[in-house]
Design a protein around this motif. Structure first.
Motif, short mmCIF file in Angstrom:
data_model
loop_
_atom_site.label_atom_id
_atom_site.label_comp_id
_atom_site.label_asym_id
_atom_site.label_seq_id
_atom_site.Cartn_x
_atom_site.Cartn_y
_atom_site.Cartn_z
N THR A 33 0.83 -1.21 0.00
CA THR A 33 0.00 0.00 0.00
C THR A 33 0.86 1.25 0.00
N ARG A 35 -0.10 4.90 1.09
CA ARG A 35 -1.15 5.76 1.65
C ARG A 35 -1.08 7.16 1.05
N LEU A 40 -2.62 0.75 -4.43
CA LEU A 40 -2.20 -0.61 -4.10
C LEU A 40 -1.36 -1.16 -5.24
N VAL A 60 -6.82 4.37 0.85
CA VAL A 60 -6.22 3.03 0.97
C VAL A 60 -5.67 2.88 2.39
N ALA A 62 -3.58 0.30 5.02
CA ALA A 62 -2.69 -0.86 5.13
C ALA A 62 -3.23 -1.82 6.19
#
Length: 260
Positions: A33, A35, A40, A60, A62
């Motif tokens: 990931t 962020r 992704l 997104v 993790a």
């Protein structure tokens, strides 16, 4: 509250950490990931980034992200908007054993707590909160608060809009919400699959209607009302992955599990 300049639909991804079974099998998290970029990247068996395996979303999270972090980032603005009279829906989608019910349960707990905390902090308005809880299983709508009432039907009305007829709806406080949820969760359709020992096999829809009006108006002026729907969808994978059997195969010609 939701920014009116942002898109009204937001898609977020939460990566689930490995469970006990996967750790024993020496499996690995096959997604990396980012962020900062809300993206992704899929990894191959050697943990190298796969070409063409990068996907971007609105948010997104993790594997180590907490449910509180997820709630604050994506759900809290929807809850705050509902308190201001704007309808909202939060739903979890993914394959069996991806953590949908775990995430939605945490979001629901925090959402309910925030709704009633905000009500306490707003003494100049009179609030009414009502809830209903239903599931959709094999294209049949079931009232989880009264599961023996049989199959319910969807109706359309010029005033009400689209609604489910004869669905139980009760006025609640914070304690009552959690009391009802403990009972309705027992009524949900679950089943053992190859991917999960106890998996939700139905779509669950918790609906909270928040109504309020200012105390100084006696005839309902300046009233607000919004519906908040929190949805835990059933698994979206092929039946061959879950090895579903019996009634669970009735949904489609066994292509995907319970896509109602």
């Amino acid at each position: 509250m939701i920014d009116p300049n942002e898109e009204s639909i937001s898609v977020s991804i939460r990566v689930r950490p490995l469970n006990e079974r996967e750790l024993k099998q020496n499996q690995y998290v096959s997604w990396e990931t980012d962020r900062a970029k809300n993206s992704l990247v899929q990894l191959d068996d050697d943990l190298n980034k796969m070409k063409g395996g990068c996907f971007s979303y609105d948010r997104v999270f993790a594997a180590e992200a907490s449910t509180e972090e997820v709630y604050t980032s994506i759900a809290q603005p929807v809850i705050q908007s509902a308190l201001e009279g704007v309808n909202g829906t939060i739903f979890a989608y993914g394959q069996t054993s991806s953590g949908k019910t775990y995430s939605m349960s945490g979001i629901i707990r925090q959402a309910v707590a925030e709704i009633f905390a905000r009500i306490t902090e707003t003494p100049d308005r009179k609030y009414t909160v009502k809830m209903s809880h239903m599931e959709i299983y094999n294209e049949v709508i079931i009232d989880l608060m009264n599961p023996h009432s049989g199959s319910l039907k969807v109706h359309e009305d010029l005033t009400k809009g689209i609604y489910v007829g004869n669905l139980t709806e009760v006025e609640v406080d914070e304690a009552k919400v959690f009391q009802i949820l403990r009972e309705t969760e027992k009524n949900r359709t679950v089943g053992k699959t190859a991917m999960n020992k106890e998996s939700s096999r139905s779509h669950s829809i918790l609906r909270i209607v928040i109504s309020s009006e200012h105390h100084q108006f006696s005839e309902g002026k300046a009233g607000l009302q919004a519906s908040l729907n929190m949805v835990d969808l059933a698994g979206s994978e092929r039946c061959s992955q879950t090895k579903s059997q019996g009634l669970r195969l009735k949904v489609t010609p066994c292509e995907y599990t319970n896509i109602s």
